[in-house]
Design an enzyme around this catalytic site. Structure first.
Site, short mmCIF file in Angstrom:
data_model
loop_
_atom_site.label_atom_id
_atom_site.label_comp_id
_atom_site.label_asym_id
_atom_site.label_seq_id
_atom_site.Cartn_x
_atom_site.Cartn_y
_atom_site.Cartn_z
N ASP A 12 20.18 0.59 -3.93
CA ASP A 12 20.75 0.37 -2.78
C ASP A 12 20.06 -0.81 -2.20
O ASP A 12 19.39 -0.85 -1.13
CB ASP A 12 20.58 1.52 -1.80
CG ASP A 12 19.22 2.08 -1.63
OD1 ASP A 12 18.25 1.70 -2.33
OD2 ASP A 12 19.07 2.68 -0.51
N HIS A 244 7.52 0.61 -2.45
CA HIS A 244 8.23 1.79 -2.87
C HIS A 244 9.06 1.87 -4.21
O HIS A 244 8.73 2.40 -5.37
CB HIS A 244 9.31 2.58 -2.16
CG HIS A 244 8.70 2.71 -0.47
ND1 HIS A 244 8.05 3.74 -0.07
CD2 HIS A 244 8.90 1.93 0.44
CE1 HIS A 244 7.66 3.88 1.13
NE2 HIS A 244 8.12 2.63 1.63
O1 LIG Z 1 10.90 4.08 7.98
C1 LIG Z 1 11.88 4.00 7.13
N1 LIG Z 1 13.11 4.45 7.51
C2 LIG Z 1 14.16 4.48 6.42
N2 LIG Z 1 14.06 3.92 5.28
C3 LIG Z 1 12.59 3.32 5.05
C4 LIG Z 1 11.67 3.33 5.89
N3 LIG Z 1 10.61 2.80 5.56
C5 LIG Z 1 11.01 2.39 4.26
N4 LIG Z 1 12.36 2.98 4.13
C6 LIG Z 1 13.11 2.81 2.69
O2 LIG Z 1 13.32 3.88 2.22
C7 LIG Z 1 12.97 3.95 0.89
C8 LIG Z 1 11.62 4.83 0.96
O3 LIG Z 1 11.71 6.05 1.77
C9 LIG Z 1 12.40 2.62 0.28
O4 LIG Z 1 13.66 2.17 -0.20
C10 LIG Z 1 12.22 1.84 1.61
O5 LIG Z 1 12.71 0.57 1.79
#
Ligand SMILES: O=c1[nH]cnc2c1ncn2[C@@H]1O[C@H](CO)[C@@H](O)[C@H]1O
Length: 320
Positions: A12, A244
């Protein structure tokens, strides 16, 4: 040289997705046989546009992109899109020109089942977003869980708080029903949760080093990283960003970068803990019949060699 591992990246994009995709393309150990797209950091249509754009930037328009689901496995349309993490365009608000390429006709789920049956046991899926496409593949083809080599998932928060709320990590929260289908499917699953990826930090100094290199892909990534850095500076008290998706990609390439335990994982699909991933270590034999009995086990990462991961990410992007 050993046969290159075939991988499909379900993605994504997403700033850290862009890093993972470029990293895969720079990794001699793997052959990227396709990208499949999903909502999460952006809506699915934009994920497809960004996937095509990233392949054009990398000069790899030979790699097919199959568009994935626009809704959750339960046909839910109220999606949680993390544009506040990645920018409204998903790629750091750079407003790149639209790509020339188009996705293939096949859906993501069809592409996944077809490739798995073409190369039984040989295809690794690296799942970087909500797990809808993978769950659809499992539902549409009973042979998929046998045919697929390994499914390496960026998802879950094992024994730590989530990043959407204290219970849930973003990818699992995006489609908890799909995640539960994947975790209990019997496929060879390796989960890389944020208990792992929050240990892998690219610092401001690392970014400056990458920006000074001549690597074409490093240069591109540094341009889009600003938004991701400011989000992390605001949301967390770390001096850098969490890697991540690149960590997950590298765990798929080299299993020695992580250690894992095996057990049953179920996902909470309702209530205030919707999206919670719960690991059962099988150390107690429970007397009562429950939703945990007779479920296949999965692998859940518990440690990571973070310095090696950061080094590999930087080196491979800088030498491009
Ligand atoms: O705080 C957040 N809220 C939503 N998505 C997030 C946040 N931080 C990182 N990601 C995104 O969700 C995935 C890891 O959980 C990663 O793709 C990151 O870019």
């Amino acid at each position: 040289m050993a046969e290159r591992k075939k991988i499909i990246i379900d993605t994504d994009p997403g700033i850290d997705d862009a890093m993972a995709i470029f990293l895969a393309l720079q990794s001699p150990e793997v052959e990227v046989i396709g990208l499949t797209t999903i909502y999460g950091n952006v809506y699915t249509t934009l994920a497809t546009t960004n996937a095509l754009h990233l392949l054009e930037i990398a000069g790899r328009t030979d790699i097919p992109v199959a568009e994935g689901s626009h809704v959750t496995i339960t046909k839910g349309t109220k999606l949680r899109i993390a544009d506040f993490v990645h920018g409204t365009d998903g790629l750091g608000n750079q407003n790149f020109p639209p790509p020339k390429g188009k996705p293939i006709e096949q859906s993501a789920a069809d592409f996944l089942t077809q490739q798995a049956s073409l190369y039984p046991g040989k295809v690794t899926v690296v799942a970087l977003g909500p797990l809808t496409n993978i769950a659809l593949a499992i539902q549409s083809d009973p042979a998929f869980v046998k045919n697929i080599g390994q499914i390496v998932i960026l998802g879950g928060a094992f024994s730590v708080n989530g990043n959407v709320n204290p219970a849930a990590e973003a990818n699992i929260f995006g489609d908890p029903d799909a995640a539960d289908i994947v975790f209990t499917s019997g496929a060879d699953v390796l989960a890389i949760g944020i208990n792992i990826t929050h240990q892998v930090i690219l610092t401001d100094a690392d970014r400056d080093k990458m920006a000074k290199s001549n690597g074409k892909l490093a240069q591109y990534i540094c341009k889009i990283l600003d938004v991701y850095f400011s989000y992390h500076h605001d949301a967390y008290s770390t001096k850098g960003v969490y890697l991540h998706d690149p960590t997950t990609l590298l765990a798929a390439i080299d299993p020695l970068l992580v250690t894992y335990v095996e057990g049953v994982v179920r996902v909470q699909t309702m209530g205030i803990t919707r999206g919670l991933t719960l690991f059962y270590n099988k150390q107690k034999r429970f007397g009562e019949v429950s939703e945990w009995c007779d479920k296949p086990t999965v692998k859940v990462a518990v440690t990571v060699d973070a310095p090696s991961v950061v080094k590999l990410v930087m080196e491979r992007l800088m030498h491009s």
